[in-house]
Design an enzyme around this catalytic site. Structure first.
Site, short mmCIF file in Angstrom:
data_model
loop_
_atom_site.label_atom_id
_atom_site.label_comp_id
_atom_site.label_asym_id
_atom_site.label_seq_id
_atom_site.Cartn_x
_atom_site.Cartn_y
_atom_site.Cartn_z
N ASP A 13 0.81 -1.23 0.00
CA ASP A 13 0.00 0.00 0.00
C ASP A 13 0.84 1.27 0.00
O ASP A 13 0.44 2.30 0.54
CB ASP A 13 -0.96 0.01 1.21
CG ASP A 13 -1.85 -1.21 1.23
OD1 ASP A 13 -2.17 -1.72 0.14
OD2 ASP A 13 -2.22 -1.65 2.33
N LYS A 16 1.92 1.95 -5.13
CA LYS A 16 2.47 1.33 -6.36
C LYS A 16 1.55 1.59 -7.55
O LYS A 16 1.99 1.89 -8.65
CB LYS A 16 2.65 -0.18 -6.16
CG LYS A 16 3.65 -0.54 -5.08
CD LYS A 16 3.71 -2.03 -4.84
CE LYS A 16 2.45 -2.62 -4.24
NZ LYS A 16 2.15 -2.18 -2.87
N ALA A 39 -3.92 -7.97 -3.49
CA ALA A 39 -3.49 -6.62 -3.81
C ALA A 39 -4.68 -5.70 -4.04
O ALA A 39 -5.75 -6.14 -4.47
CB ALA A 39 -2.62 -6.64 -5.07
N GLY A 40 -4.48 -4.43 -3.75
CA GLY A 40 -5.48 -3.41 -4.06
C GLY A 40 -4.69 -2.19 -4.48
O GLY A 40 -4.05 -1.55 -3.65
N HIS A 41 -4.66 -1.91 -5.77
CA HIS A 41 -3.87 -0.80 -6.29
C HIS A 41 -4.79 0.31 -6.77
O HIS A 41 -5.64 0.09 -7.64
CB HIS A 41 -2.96 -1.30 -7.43
CG HIS A 41 -1.93 -2.30 -6.96
ND1 HIS A 41 -1.03 -2.90 -7.79
CD2 HIS A 41 -1.68 -2.78 -5.72
CE1 HIS A 41 -0.26 -3.71 -7.08
NE2 HIS A 41 -0.64 -3.66 -5.82
N GLN A 225 2.09 -6.18 -3.01
CA GLN A 225 2.53 -6.24 -1.61
C GLN A 225 3.81 -5.42 -1.43
O GLN A 225 4.04 -4.49 -2.18
CB GLN A 225 2.70 -7.69 -1.13
CG GLN A 225 1.40 -8.45 -0.98
CD GLN A 225 0.85 -9.00 -2.29
OE1 GLN A 225 1.54 -9.68 -3.02
NE2 GLN A 225 -0.41 -8.71 -2.58
N THR A 302 -9.61 -4.99 1.76
CA THR A 302 -10.50 -5.47 2.82
C THR A 302 -11.17 -4.34 3.60
O THR A 302 -12.03 -4.62 4.44
CB THR A 302 -9.70 -6.35 3.82
OG1 THR A 302 -8.60 -5.56 4.30
CG2 THR A 302 -9.16 -7.61 3.16
N VAL A 416 2.59 13.96 -4.04
CA VAL A 416 2.06 14.92 -3.06
C VAL A 416 0.53 14.91 -3.00
O VAL A 416 -0.09 15.84 -2.48
CB VAL A 416 2.59 16.35 -3.34
CG1 VAL A 416 4.08 16.44 -3.06
CG2 VAL A 416 2.30 16.77 -4.79
P1 GDP Z 1 -0.70 0.19 -3.53
O1 GDP Z 1 -1.29 -1.06 -3.02
O2 GDP Z 1 0.78 0.29 -3.27
O3 GDP Z 1 -1.02 0.47 -4.97
O4 GDP Z 1 -1.35 1.38 -2.68
P2 GDP Z 1 -2.92 1.52 -2.31
O5 GDP Z 1 -3.65 1.95 -3.50
O6 GDP Z 1 -3.40 0.31 -1.61
O7 GDP Z 1 -2.84 2.64 -1.19
C1 GDP Z 1 -2.32 3.89 -1.45
C2 GDP Z 1 -3.41 4.94 -1.15
O8 GDP Z 1 -2.84 6.22 -1.08
C3 GDP Z 1 -4.46 5.02 -2.25
O9 GDP Z 1 -5.67 5.40 -1.67
C4 GDP Z 1 -3.93 6.14 -3.14
O10 GDP Z 1 -4.96 6.80 -3.88
C5 GDP Z 1 -3.34 7.06 -2.12
N1 GDP Z 1 -2.18 7.84 -2.55
C6 GDP Z 1 -1.16 7.48 -3.39
N2 GDP Z 1 -0.22 8.45 -3.42
C7 GDP Z 1 -0.63 9.43 -2.61
C8 GDP Z 1 -0.10 10.70 -2.21
O11 GDP Z 1 0.99 11.11 -2.59
N3 GDP Z 1 -0.82 11.43 -1.31
C9 GDP Z 1 -2.02 11.02 -0.83
N4 GDP Z 1 -2.66 11.79 0.03
N5 GDP Z 1 -2.57 9.84 -1.20
C10 GDP Z 1 -1.88 9.06 -2.06
P1 IMO Z 2 -0.85 -4.27 -2.16
O1 IMO Z 2 -0.36 -4.88 -3.47
C1 IMO Z 2 -0.96 -4.57 2.17
C2 IMO Z 2 -1.04 -8.59 3.89
C3 IMO Z 2 -2.29 -9.03 4.62
C4 IMO Z 2 -1.68 -9.94 5.67
C5 IMO Z 2 -0.56 -10.63 4.90
C6 IMO Z 2 -0.93 -11.99 4.33
O2 IMO Z 2 -2.14 -3.56 -2.25
O3 IMO Z 2 0.24 -3.48 -1.53
P2 IMO Z 2 -2.43 -12.76 2.28
O4 IMO Z 2 -3.87 -12.55 1.99
O5 IMO Z 2 -1.50 -12.25 1.23
O6 IMO Z 2 -2.11 -14.18 2.63
O7 IMO Z 2 -2.15 -11.92 3.63
O8 IMO Z 2 -0.24 -9.76 3.83
N1 IMO Z 2 -1.24 -8.13 2.51
C7 IMO Z 2 -1.18 -6.84 2.13
N2 IMO Z 2 -1.01 -5.72 2.86
N3 IMO Z 2 -1.04 -4.49 0.84
C8 IMO Z 2 -1.18 -5.60 0.08
O9 IMO Z 2 -1.15 -5.56 -1.26
C9 IMO Z 2 -1.31 -6.84 0.73
N4 IMO Z 2 -1.48 -8.11 0.31
C10 IMO Z 2 -1.44 -8.88 1.40
O10 IMO Z 2 -2.96 -7.93 5.19
O11 IMO Z 2 -1.09 -9.18 6.69
MG MG Z 3 -2.84 -1.71 -1.80
#
Ligand code: GDP
Ligand code: IMO
Ligand code: MG
Length: 432
Positions: A13, A16, A39-41, A225, A302, A416
């Site tokens: 998170d 990415k 994953a949740g991107h 991850q 989640t 930012v």
């Molecule tokens: P990922 O799993 O690495 O792709 O990251 P996630 O999408 O799960 O979580 C990152 C969260 O931060 C998302 O809600 C993005 O929209 C948000 N985000 C990403 N870059 C920035 C930033 O520079 N500033 C802020 N405030 N939010 C951001």
């Molecule tokens: P992205 O790609 C953050 C964490 C889960 C748990 C552990 C094992 O969005 O960054 P799993 O379901 O993979 O067996 O869970 O890994 N986890 C993540 N935490 N971002 C993720 O993906 C994750 N994918 C799995 O919360 O602690």
């Molecule tokens: Mg994520």
């Protein structure tokens, strides 16, 4: 010209999705190589938010090839649902192709059931998984009892494999977890139906990557991850079930290691973690609350609240080492705005009283380590309109300069805000 891998340097998170979406503009092919729909991107384009779980974060761009590689574990119903949602929202350009490796292992209903049953059963010892069946699917892959996408296209052999798998899984589900056994015919019918719908996307993706690479096309590998969730180098057993390190971009997509020329490590300006396990710089105070609230730190998969704390450069340095990170992208710097003081953990005091720069392999020791901090003055100005480094307040620049020094890797992007345009781009990793 180079091919670039993007990986998370913390516990996932890091942002990415946002960075991959930006780099995808320059790329021709975007490939996922590990993980699954754990994953949740998140991408925010023109104020519109899209969360991708399986489909590469290049999908919103015209004229790309998006690949789900052999190293990904694929839940076929989730993939089809994601495709449908994108098409419905008019977010899947006609001239962009999506391909899934025929060698990718499938997440089956029993993987989800076992994942969830184990988490419920192990009360007090749970990992806090996403419950998507990721671990059990990778277990079957390693045990050589997994079912791959290609298997769905030979009905007899698929039914035999499913029968054998269910003998074992139902024994476990019924005998150990006291659950209802799963029905073989129901699963077979569901998966054979899904297979028909997925057929247009199934390909020998290693061959496609090789062809595109030889044609001088630019490939962007999208990690899921983060480094601390890596099955070898993360906080085992509180990790995911795949190697999240950049080296896996090669194995998980079927291209030689020398095809990966640059590695961009995504690093949040602070640290978050979802699920259980040690987290030395975790904050249980109003500063942690500030990060959680201002950063909207809720899991994109989640919806769970993310635990928050200061940036831990000890962990980031380990990520840089194991993945060969060449460039850093610092995200969510705006979330630190308004804090009087900002800290970076630069080392640990171990329970034995020593000072270390290393990440202890034993998580019992890691969880007793006391972070040693460097402290920086904060800033109050809104930094989200900044598009150049010199538009940042001096204290924000000082923080970044010291971060770069401590990490011993150059910063190539600063984010930012969540929007695609809320970015300070310092160089193009495909070129320099
Ligand atoms: P990922 O799993 O690495 O792709 O990251 P996630 O999408 O799960 O979580 C990152 C969260 O931060 C998302 O809600 C993005 O929209 C948000 N985000 C990403 N870059 C920035 C930033 O520079 N500033 C802020 N405030 N939010 C951001
Ligand atoms: P992205 O790609 C953050 C964490 C889960 C748990 C552990 C094992 O969005 O960054 P799993 O379901 O993979 O067996 O869970 O890994 N986890 C993540 N935490 N971002 C993720 O993906 C994750 N994918 C799995 O919360 O602690
Ligand atoms: Mg994520």
């Amino acid at each position: 010209m180079a091919n670039v891998a993007v990986i998370g340097t913390q516990w996932g998170d890091e942002g990415k999705g946002k960075v991959v979406d930006i780099y995808a503009e320059q790329a021709d092919v975007i490939a996922r190589f590990q993980g699954g729909n754990n994953a949740g991107h998140t991408l925010v384009v023109g104020g519109r938010k899209t969360i991708l779980h399986l489909i590469p974060s290049g999908i919103l761009h015209e004229n790309k090839i998006c690949i789900i590689g052999n190293g990904v574990v694929v839940d076929p119903s989730v993939l089809l649902e994601e495709i449908e949602q994108l098409r419905k929202g008019d977010l899947f350009p006609q001239n962009t192709k999506l391909m899934v490796s025929e060698r990718a292992h499938l997440i089956m209903p029993y993987h989800r059931s076992i994942d969830q049953a184990r988490e419920a059963h192990n009360s007090g010892k749970k990992i806090g998984t996403t419950g998507r069946g990721i671990g059990p699917a990778y277990e079957d892959k390693a045990a050589r009892t997994g079912i791959r996408l290609i298997d769905l296209y030979d009905e007899q052999s698929f039914r035999e494999k499913l029968h054998r798998a269910l003998e074992e899984k139902n024994f476990l589900l019924k005998g150990l977890f006291g659950q209802k056994p799963l029905d073989e015919n129901e699963i077979a019918a569901e998966y054979l139906g899904l297979a028909e719908k997925l057929k247009p996307y199934v390909a020998d993706t290693s061959f496609v990557l090789d062809r595109e690479n030889k044609n001088g096309k630019k490939i962007l590998f999208e990690g899921a991850q983060g480094s601390q969730l890596d099955i070898d180098y993360g906080t085992y057993p509180f990790v995911t079930s795949s190697n999240t390190a950049a080296g896996n971009a090669s194995c998980g997509s079927g291209i030689g290691a020398n095809a990966i020329n640059k590695v961009v490590g995504i690093c949040k300006a602070y640290t978050t973690r979802v699920g259980e396990g040690p987290f030395p710089t975790e904050l249980h105070d109003e500063i942690g609350e500030h990060m959680q609230k201002v950063g909207q730190e809720f899991g994109a998969t989640t919806g769970r609240k993310r635990r928050c704390g200061w940036l831990d450069i000890v962990l980031v340095r380990q990520a840089i080492r194991i993945s060969g990170v060449t460039d850093l992208a610092i995200t969510k710097l705006d979330v630190l705005t308004g804090l009087d003081k900002i800290k970076i953990c630069v080392g640990y005091k171990t329970p034995a009283g020593d000072y270390t720069h290393a990440v202890p392999a034993d998580i019992r020791i890691l969880s007793q380590c006391q972070p040693v901090y460097e402290e920086f003055p904060g800033w109050k100005e809104d930094i989200s309109p900044a598009r150049k480094m010199d538009e940042l307040p001096p204290n924000a620049r000082k923080y970044l300069n010291r971060l770069e020094e401590l990490a011993q890797a150059r910063i190539s992007l600063v984010s930012v805000g969540s929007g695609r345009e809320e970015t300070i781009s310092l160089r193009d990793p495909f070129r320099d």
